[in-house]
Structures are given as C-alpha cells and as structure tokens.
Design a protein around this motif. Structure first.
Motif, PDB file in Angstrom:
ATOM      1  N   PRO A 183       0.841  -1.323   0.049  1.00 49.18           N
ATOM      2  CA  PRO A 183       0.138   0.173  -0.177  1.00 49.18           C
ATOM      3  C   PRO A 183       0.774   1.413   0.246  1.00 49.18           C
ATOM      4  O   PRO A 183       0.470   2.266  -0.339  1.00 49.18           O
ATOM      5  N   GLY A 184       2.168   1.252   0.238  1.00 44.91           N
ATOM      6  CA  GLY A 184       2.947   2.383   0.415  1.00 44.91           C
ATOM      7  C   GLY A 184       3.713   2.570  -0.887  1.00 44.91           C
ATOM      8  O   GLY A 184       4.083   3.815  -1.227  1.00 44.91           O
ATOM      9  N   LEU A 185       3.449   1.689  -1.952  1.00 45.64           N
ATOM     10  CA  LEU A 185       4.066   1.838  -3.382  1.00 45.64           C
ATOM     11  C   LEU A 185       3.573   2.999  -4.033  1.00 45.64           C
ATOM     12  O   LEU A 185       4.460   3.651  -4.695  1.00 45.64           O
ATOM     13  N   PRO A 186       2.269   3.381  -3.982  1.00 52.12           N
ATOM     14  CA  PRO A 186       1.652   4.456  -4.716  1.00 52.12           C
ATOM     15  C   PRO A 186       2.747   5.863  -4.577  1.00 52.12           C
ATOM     16  O   PRO A 186       3.059   6.767  -5.273  1.00 52.12           O
ATOM     17  N   GLU A 187       2.849   5.881  -3.196  1.00 50.56           N
ATOM     18  CA  GLU A 187       3.308   7.207  -2.629  1.00 50.56           C
ATOM     19  C   GLU A 187       5.176   7.139  -3.263  1.00 50.56           C
ATOM     20  O   GLU A 187       5.402   8.223  -3.807  1.00 50.56           O
ATOM     21  N   LEU A 188       5.521   6.133  -3.232  1.00 49.16           N
ATOM     22  CA  LEU A 188       6.916   6.068  -3.711  1.00 49.16           C
ATOM     23  C   LEU A 188       6.891   6.376  -5.234  1.00 49.16           C
ATOM     24  O   LEU A 188       7.953   6.885  -5.504  1.00 49.16           O
ATOM     25  N   LEU A 189       5.959   5.705  -5.886  1.00 50.23           N
ATOM     26  CA  LEU A 189       5.920   5.937  -7.173  1.00 50.23           C
ATOM     27  C   LEU A 189       5.787   7.468  -7.786  1.00 50.23           C
ATOM     28  O   LEU A 189       6.380   7.920  -8.667  1.00 50.23           O
ATOM     29  N   VAL A 190       4.893   7.877  -7.008  1.00 51.34           N
ATOM     30  CA  VAL A 190       4.651   9.503  -7.289  1.00 51.34           C
ATOM     31  C   VAL A 190       5.778  10.216  -7.067  1.00 51.34           C
ATOM     32  O   VAL A 190       6.331  11.146  -7.826  1.00 51.34           O
ATOM     33  N   GLU A 191       6.573   9.927  -5.884  1.00 50.49           N
ATOM     34  CA  GLU A 191       7.792  10.806  -5.738  1.00 50.49           C
ATOM     35  C   GLU A 191       8.825  10.479  -6.749  1.00 50.49           C
ATOM     36  O   GLU A 191       9.664  11.231  -7.157  1.00 50.49           O
ATOM     37  N   THR A 192       8.965   9.197  -7.280  1.00 49.95           N
ATOM     38  CA  THR A 192      10.010   8.941  -8.186  1.00 49.95           C
ATOM     39  C   THR A 192       9.678   9.327  -9.369  1.00 49.95           C
ATOM     40  O   THR A 192      10.421  10.206 -10.093  1.00 49.95           O
ATOM     41  N   GLN A 193       8.275   9.323  -9.727  1.00 48.51           N
ATOM     42  CA  GLN A 193       7.907  10.080 -10.936  1.00 48.51           C
ATOM     43  C   GLN A 193       8.128  11.519 -11.125  1.00 48.51           C
ATOM     44  O   GLN A 193       8.531  12.127 -12.178  1.00 48.51           O
ATOM     45  N   LEU A 194       7.857  12.282  -9.880  1.00 49.75           N
ATOM     46  CA  LEU A 194       8.121  13.750 -10.015  1.00 49.75           C
ATOM     47  C   LEU A 194       9.715  14.069 -10.095  1.00 49.75           C
ATOM     48  O   LEU A 194      10.080  14.798 -10.649  1.00 49.75           O
ATOM     49  N   GLU A 195      10.360  13.126  -9.439  1.00 47.58           N
ATOM     50  CA  GLU A 195      11.874  13.391  -9.627  1.00 47.58           C
ATOM     51  C   GLU A 195      12.358  13.145 -11.052  1.00 47.58           C
ATOM     52  O   GLU A 195      13.347  13.969 -11.535  1.00 47.58           O
ATOM     53  N   MET A 220      10.551  13.688 -13.751  1.00 41.86           N
ATOM     54  CA  MET A 220       9.925  14.955 -14.293  1.00 41.86           C
ATOM     55  C   MET A 220      11.003  16.161 -14.236  1.00 41.86           C
ATOM     56  O   MET A 220      11.211  16.838 -15.045  1.00 41.86           O
ATOM     57  N   VAL A 221      11.308  16.422 -12.930  1.00 43.40           N
ATOM     58  CA  VAL A 221      11.969  17.844 -12.765  1.00 43.40           C
ATOM     59  C   VAL A 221      13.380  17.346 -13.231  1.00 43.40           C
ATOM     60  O   VAL A 221      13.818  18.224 -13.653  1.00 43.40           O
ATOM     61  N   ALA A 222      14.110  16.094 -13.222  1.00 42.65           N
ATOM     62  CA  ALA A 222      15.345  15.996 -13.896  1.00 42.65           C
ATOM     63  C   ALA A 222      15.310  16.171 -15.447  1.00 42.65           C
ATOM     64  O   ALA A 222      16.162  16.683 -15.944  1.00 42.65           O
ATOM     65  N   MET A 223      14.064  15.823 -15.928  1.00 44.72           N
ATOM     66  CA  MET A 223      14.214  15.936 -17.406  1.00 44.72           C
ATOM     67  C   MET A 223      13.749  17.609 -17.800  1.00 44.72           C
ATOM     68  O   MET A 223      14.448  17.881 -18.676  1.00 44.72           O
ATOM     69  N   LEU A 224      12.866  18.260 -16.800  1.00 42.46           N
ATOM     70  CA  LEU A 224      12.897  19.405 -17.111  1.00 42.46           C
ATOM     71  C   LEU A 224      14.076  20.230 -16.808  1.00 42.46           C
ATOM     72  O   LEU A 224      14.424  21.430 -17.702  1.00 42.46           O
ATOM     73  N   ASP A 225      14.893  19.717 -15.554  1.00 40.87           N
ATOM     74  CA  ASP A 225      16.388  20.535 -15.576  1.00 40.87           C
ATOM     75  C   ASP A 225      17.339  20.260 -16.925  1.00 40.87           C
ATOM     76  O   ASP A 225      17.989  21.289 -17.227  1.00 40.87           O
ATOM     77  N   SER A 226      17.290  19.128 -17.439  1.00 34.95           N
ATOM     78  CA  SER A 226      18.001  18.883 -18.765  1.00 34.95           C
ATOM     79  C   SER A 226      17.502  19.613 -19.915  1.00 34.95           C
ATOM     80  O   SER A 226      18.453  20.045 -20.775  1.00 34.95           O
ATOM     81  N   PHE A 227      16.351  20.298 -20.231  1.00 40.37           N
ATOM     82  CA  PHE A 227      15.986  20.943 -20.878  1.00 40.37           C
ATOM     83  C   PHE A 227      16.223  22.708 -20.379  1.00 40.37           C
ATOM     84  O   PHE A 227      15.810  23.514 -21.288  1.00 40.37           O
ATOM     85  N   GLY A 228      16.413  22.899 -19.209  1.00 41.88           N
ATOM     86  CA  GLY A 228      16.776  24.020 -18.716  1.00 41.88           C
ATOM     87  C   GLY A 228      15.518  24.718 -18.012  1.00 41.88           C
ATOM     88  O   GLY A 228      15.482  25.991 -17.988  1.00 41.88           O
ATOM     89  N   ALA A 229      14.330  23.921 -18.065  1.00 42.80           N
ATOM     90  CA  ALA A 229      13.180  24.406 -17.651  1.00 42.80           C
ATOM     91  C   ALA A 229      12.940  24.370 -16.185  1.00 42.80           C
ATOM     92  O   ALA A 229      11.865  24.484 -15.674  1.00 42.80           O
ATOM     93  N   GLY A 230      13.812  23.605 -15.363  1.00 42.85           N
ATOM     94  CA  GLY A 230      13.530  23.070 -14.018  1.00 42.85           C
ATOM     95  C   GLY A 230      13.087  24.226 -13.043  1.00 42.85           C
ATOM     96  O   GLY A 230      12.183  24.070 -12.252  1.00 42.85           O
TER      97      GLY A 230
END
Length: 185
Positions: free
Chosen positions: A106-118, A120-130
C-alpha cells in the motif's frame, strides 16, 4: 459437430484466450520489475518496452488465430480480435496493479509518485526549464499523480484506455488483416 467447431473459432473467443495470456504475462513482468526495483515501474524505458512487448504479443496471437482460421482474416474480425484482446489484457493488468497498490504494498503509490516527480523535474532540468516550476505547481502535480493511484483513478485510467485500445485495435486490425485475393474477380 461443425457448428461447435465454428463457434470456438470466433474472433471474440480467440481474443479472450489471447487477452488472458497477454494480461497474465504483462502482470508477471510488472511484478518481476517491482521485485527488482519499484522505481523501474515509472521509468520511460520500461513503459516503452512494455508497449513493444504488448504489441508483439497481440500480433503474434492474432497471426496464430488467422492461421487457425485458414490464413485469411478480414479487417472486421482482426479489429474485433485486437480490441477484445486489449480490453481483457488491460483489465487483468488493472486488477493486478490494484492488487499490488492496495494489498501487497500500500505504500508503493506514494513511492512511485515521488519517483515520477523526481524523473519529471530531472527531465525539465535537462531542458533548462526546471527553475520555472513553482512549489505550488509541483504540489499540484504530486496530487494529480497520487489521484491516479487510487481505486477511482485506476478505473478512470482504464476507461480512458478503452479509447486508446480502440485506436490501437484499428492499427492492429490493419496489420493482422489478410484478404484472400483468389476471391477477387
């Protein structure tokens, strides 16, 4: 005897069997990846790999069905086979994911959300939009992602998937169809 054999060769019946097998294969892969490293479940390479395997299996089972019914299949039968296969396998995958998210871990969804956010932010940082994303926007994205892991979110995603499945079934139907050119006059 002939009507019984004909009934077992309908696209829907063949698709039920193919959908069951594909759904269980996808579920097994999902659980194996979960046990290896849960963060892979939200990785782009994993999503692309699953999509390729999914398409390959539907085409394989569709080709087997076409062979079973004499080597030819019109577009309607190919579409019906593909659509029912996608629905059954998608339903099995959705139910399996719900089992994983709400019973096994039951704790997996929260971990997946955090990983997904990380990711996404890393991808945006690589484009300079973070730096252009505010904390409020990140919180809003977190909330939307978390909602997708609820029971209602899972059923909503499956409902949206039905539209995508119809489009994919059109493509797969076009790939799987094969007409008997000897009947052309």
């Amino acid at each position: 005897m002939e009507p019984q054999a004909q009934q077992s060769n309908t696209p829907a019946r063949a698709a039920l069997n193919a959908g069951l097998v594909i759904g269980l294969v996808m579920l097994a892969i999902n659980f194996i990846i979960y046990f290896i490293d849960y963060s892979f479940l939200v990785a782009a390479w994993y999503g692309i790999s699953i999509l390729v395997i999914f398409f390959a299996l539907v085409i394989y089972f569709g080709s087997q069905y076409r062979k079973e019914i004499g080597g030819y299949m019109d577009f309607g039968a190919a579409f019906q086979f593909s659509f029912v296969t996608l629905i059954i396998s998608g339903l099995i995958s959705t139910l399996g994911n719900m089992l994983l998210y709400f019973v096994i871990d039951p704790g997996l969804p929260e971990l997946l959300v955090e990983t997904q956010l990380e990711n996404m932010v890393a991808m945006l940082d690589s484009f300079g939009a973070g730096d252009s994303i505010s904390g409020d926007q990140i919180d809003e994205m977190r909330s939307e992602m978390a909602n997708s892991f609820t029971i209602a979110g899972q059923f909503k995603a499956f409902g949206i998937s039905l539209i995508v499945y119809a489009i994919l079934a059109l493509i797969l139907g076009a790939i799987l169809k094969k007409r008997d050119k000897t009947k052309d006059f």
